[in-house]
Scaffold this motif. Sequence first.
Motif, mmCIF file in Angstrom:
data_model
loop_
_atom_site.group_PDB
_atom_site.id
_atom_site.type_symbol
_atom_site.label_atom_id
_atom_site.label_comp_id
_atom_site.label_asym_id
_atom_site.label_seq_id
_atom_site.Cartn_x
_atom_site.Cartn_y
_atom_site.Cartn_z
ATOM 1 N N CYS A 246 0.850 -1.334 0.081
ATOM 2 C CA CYS A 246 0.104 -0.232 -0.136
ATOM 3 C C CYS A 246 0.753 1.364 0.032
ATOM 4 C CB CYS A 246 -0.928 0.020 1.240
ATOM 5 S SG CYS A 246 -2.423 -1.546 1.362
ATOM 6 N N ILE A 247 2.054 1.097 0.797
ATOM 7 C CA ILE A 247 2.822 2.270 0.783
ATOM 8 C C ILE A 247 3.447 2.713 -0.374
ATOM 9 C CG2 ILE A 247 4.899 3.260 1.744
ATOM 10 C CD1 ILE A 247 4.154 1.987 4.412
ATOM 11 N N GLN A 248 3.889 1.593 -1.164
ATOM 12 C CA GLN A 248 4.522 1.782 -2.524
ATOM 13 C C GLN A 248 3.609 2.200 -3.359
ATOM 14 O OE1 GLN A 248 5.930 -2.220 -3.568
ATOM 15 N NE2 GLN A 248 7.773 -2.029 -2.167
ATOM 16 N N LEU A 249 2.166 1.720 -3.458
ATOM 17 C CA LEU A 249 1.370 2.278 -4.424
ATOM 18 C C LEU A 249 0.973 3.812 -4.053
ATOM 19 C CD1 LEU A 249 -1.001 1.729 -6.422
ATOM 20 C CD2 LEU A 249 -2.609 0.848 -4.759
ATOM 21 N N LEU A 250 1.097 4.054 -2.829
ATOM 22 C CA LEU A 250 0.734 5.405 -2.500
ATOM 23 C C LEU A 250 1.884 6.466 -2.827
ATOM 24 C CD1 LEU A 250 -0.740 5.160 0.990
ATOM 25 C CD2 LEU A 250 -2.097 6.013 -0.964
ATOM 26 N N LEU A 255 4.034 10.380 -6.356
ATOM 27 C CA LEU A 255 4.915 10.832 -7.416
ATOM 28 C C LEU A 255 4.153 11.440 -8.693
ATOM 29 C CD1 LEU A 255 7.859 11.424 -8.047
ATOM 30 C CD2 LEU A 255 7.935 8.922 -8.794
ATOM 31 N N ASP A 256 3.338 10.473 -9.355
ATOM 32 C CA ASP A 256 2.435 11.065 -10.520
ATOM 33 C C ASP A 256 1.854 12.318 -10.510
ATOM 34 O OD1 ASP A 256 3.622 8.609 -11.615
ATOM 35 O OD2 ASP A 256 1.744 7.329 -11.263
ATOM 36 N N HIS A 257 1.327 12.351 -9.361
ATOM 37 C CA HIS A 257 0.479 13.629 -9.154
ATOM 38 C C HIS A 257 1.165 14.821 -8.824
ATOM 39 C CE1 HIS A 257 -3.008 16.107 -7.877
ATOM 40 N NE2 HIS A 257 -2.287 16.390 -6.640
ATOM 41 N N ARG A 258 2.338 14.773 -8.216
ATOM 42 C CA ARG A 258 3.287 15.635 -8.114
ATOM 43 C C ARG A 258 3.969 16.139 -9.644
ATOM 44 N NH1 ARG A 258 7.716 14.925 -3.694
ATOM 45 N NH2 ARG A 258 6.102 14.834 -2.383
ATOM 46 N N LEU A 259 4.220 15.204 -10.328
ATOM 47 C CA LEU A 259 4.867 15.608 -11.444
ATOM 48 C C LEU A 259 3.860 16.444 -12.295
ATOM 49 C CD1 LEU A 259 6.918 12.232 -12.302
ATOM 50 C CD2 LEU A 259 7.838 14.503 -11.852
ATOM 51 N N ARG A 260 2.645 16.272 -12.249
ATOM 52 C CA ARG A 260 1.491 16.662 -13.148
ATOM 53 C C ARG A 260 1.302 18.121 -12.614
ATOM 54 N NH1 ARG A 260 -1.238 11.529 -12.767
ATOM 55 N NH2 ARG A 260 -2.560 12.415 -11.168
ATOM 56 N N ILE A 261 1.352 18.398 -11.352
ATOM 57 C CA ILE A 261 1.038 19.754 -11.101
ATOM 58 C C ILE A 261 2.273 20.440 -10.509
ATOM 59 C CG2 ILE A 261 -1.020 18.794 -9.842
ATOM 60 C CD1 ILE A 261 0.067 19.128 -7.313
ATOM 61 N N GLN A 262 3.486 19.918 -10.914
ATOM 62 C CA GLN A 262 4.779 20.656 -10.462
ATOM 63 C C GLN A 262 4.733 21.975 -11.086
ATOM 64 O OE1 GLN A 262 6.589 19.288 -7.977
ATOM 65 N NE2 GLN A 262 7.827 21.314 -7.956
ATOM 66 N N THR A 263 4.505 22.044 -12.296
ATOM 67 C CA THR A 263 4.832 23.005 -13.322
ATOM 68 C C THR A 263 3.752 24.425 -12.844
ATOM 69 O OG1 THR A 263 5.278 21.822 -15.215
ATOM 70 C CG2 THR A 263 4.755 24.134 -15.523
ATOM 71 N N ASP A 264 2.595 23.936 -12.473
ATOM 72 C CA ASP A 264 1.657 24.979 -12.004
ATOM 73 C C ASP A 264 1.960 25.463 -10.553
ATOM 74 O OD1 ASP A 264 0.245 24.763 -14.422
ATOM 75 O OD2 ASP A 264 -1.393 23.388 -13.517
ATOM 76 N N LEU A 265 2.522 24.374 -10.025
ATOM 77 C CA LEU A 265 3.034 24.827 -8.385
ATOM 78 C C LEU A 265 4.250 25.806 -8.449
ATOM 79 C CD1 LEU A 265 2.813 24.302 -5.497
ATOM 80 C CD2 LEU A 265 4.119 22.362 -5.551
ATOM 81 N N ASP A 266 5.190 25.534 -9.325
ATOM 82 C CA ASP A 266 6.312 26.229 -9.553
ATOM 83 C C ASP A 266 5.880 27.776 -10.025
ATOM 84 O OD1 ASP A 266 7.931 24.341 -8.691
ATOM 85 O OD2 ASP A 266 8.399 23.535 -10.515
ATOM 86 N N ARG A 267 4.909 27.846 -11.023
ATOM 87 C CA ARG A 267 4.789 29.293 -11.470
ATOM 88 C C ARG A 267 4.002 30.034 -10.366
ATOM 89 N NH1 ARG A 267 0.154 31.009 -13.035
ATOM 90 N NH2 ARG A 267 -0.925 28.880 -13.197
ATOM 91 N N LYS A 268 3.067 29.369 -9.582
ATOM 92 C CA LYS A 268 2.311 30.108 -8.424
ATOM 93 C C LYS A 268 3.491 30.390 -7.424
ATOM 94 C CE LYS A 268 -2.111 27.637 -9.229
ATOM 95 N NZ LYS A 268 -3.116 26.707 -8.590
#
Length: 369
Positions: A246-250, A255-268
Amino acid sequence: MSAGPESTHVSSLLKGDSLHQQVLASFPLCDITEEDLTQNPQFCKLLATLSQHVDQNGLTVPLKAELEKAEQKLQSQRRHWLRSESLHKGLQEMIQDHCIRKHHATVPPDQSMFYETMEKCLLVAQCVRQLDPSSSTNQDQPSVLGLNPQQVLELMPSEKNVQRMKQGLPRELEKHLKKKCLSLLAYYQPEWENESEGLKNSKLSHLSAQLDTEKKRAESLKETCRENSVLLQRQTQLYLSEVIKCIQLLQSLILDHRLRIQTDLDRKKLDYFEGKCDLVLQKIKTEMVEIQLDTYTVDSIAAHRKIREKLESELKACQVEKHSVGLKLASFEILGKEFEALADEYCRLRRDIEMNNWALKEFTRCKDK
């Protein structure tokens, strides 16, 4: 080599769905899981076949039979030793009780003679056992204090007293053991302490069976506790493996969610820091203006303006004087090194004149005093 029964047993196990559970139950001490058996089916078959030849502790059937036979023999020897040891301890306790009674009350002479004879017999028997080497010791060992068993046997009480002690010993020993049994009964069941003698004797006759039942119950509970401990350990391993999955799945989801929103987060974050930097700069400018307003009032500004005008006029005069002096120095430099020597001599004479004038003034001032 015939493998008919073994193959039949394995095939019968493979027909069911509980092969893994049966293998795990046959080898509770092995650190294996059902997942290990699923990933290694041949190893699972090997363990299923091996379970017909060994027990849960890993002992083979012949070795287990020999171990049980040795255990029975050991138990027999232990019971024999415990019987003689308990009898010896009981006699010593009787002697101690007699010594205590003798200090607190008057004891009849025949009873004192009985216990003194028994104590001497026990001491002589113990000494003879220490002096008489057994079959497991060296026959050539030195004697203690140069004594031999025959010399110690001479210290035995008279034959008459010994015979009299032997005749009364079973009765006294029975009383002592009965007293101890009643004490044990009172400890085991305190509510029976105030009952009649007959009821106590009846209850005492069933005490050994009750203790044996309690012992078997305690052993059964211990075995159940051990099985529960093994089961708990296995379930804990399964639980930990599932938690790790479960920990590995989380972690992968995060990681996938962070990579998708990393650009918007950096711009903000960049916009936030730019706005914060502008705000800090405006605050610094405001503080500087406030400091200037607090420092330079109308009167101080007018005074500073006058000082500035005066300093500028003096600066202009100094610049004019510097220019004229520079022209003079330039004209002097044309004269060459001879004029430079005259200038140095002139400066030296001026210093001497100033020094002499100062000395003359000092001399005159001291003379006037």
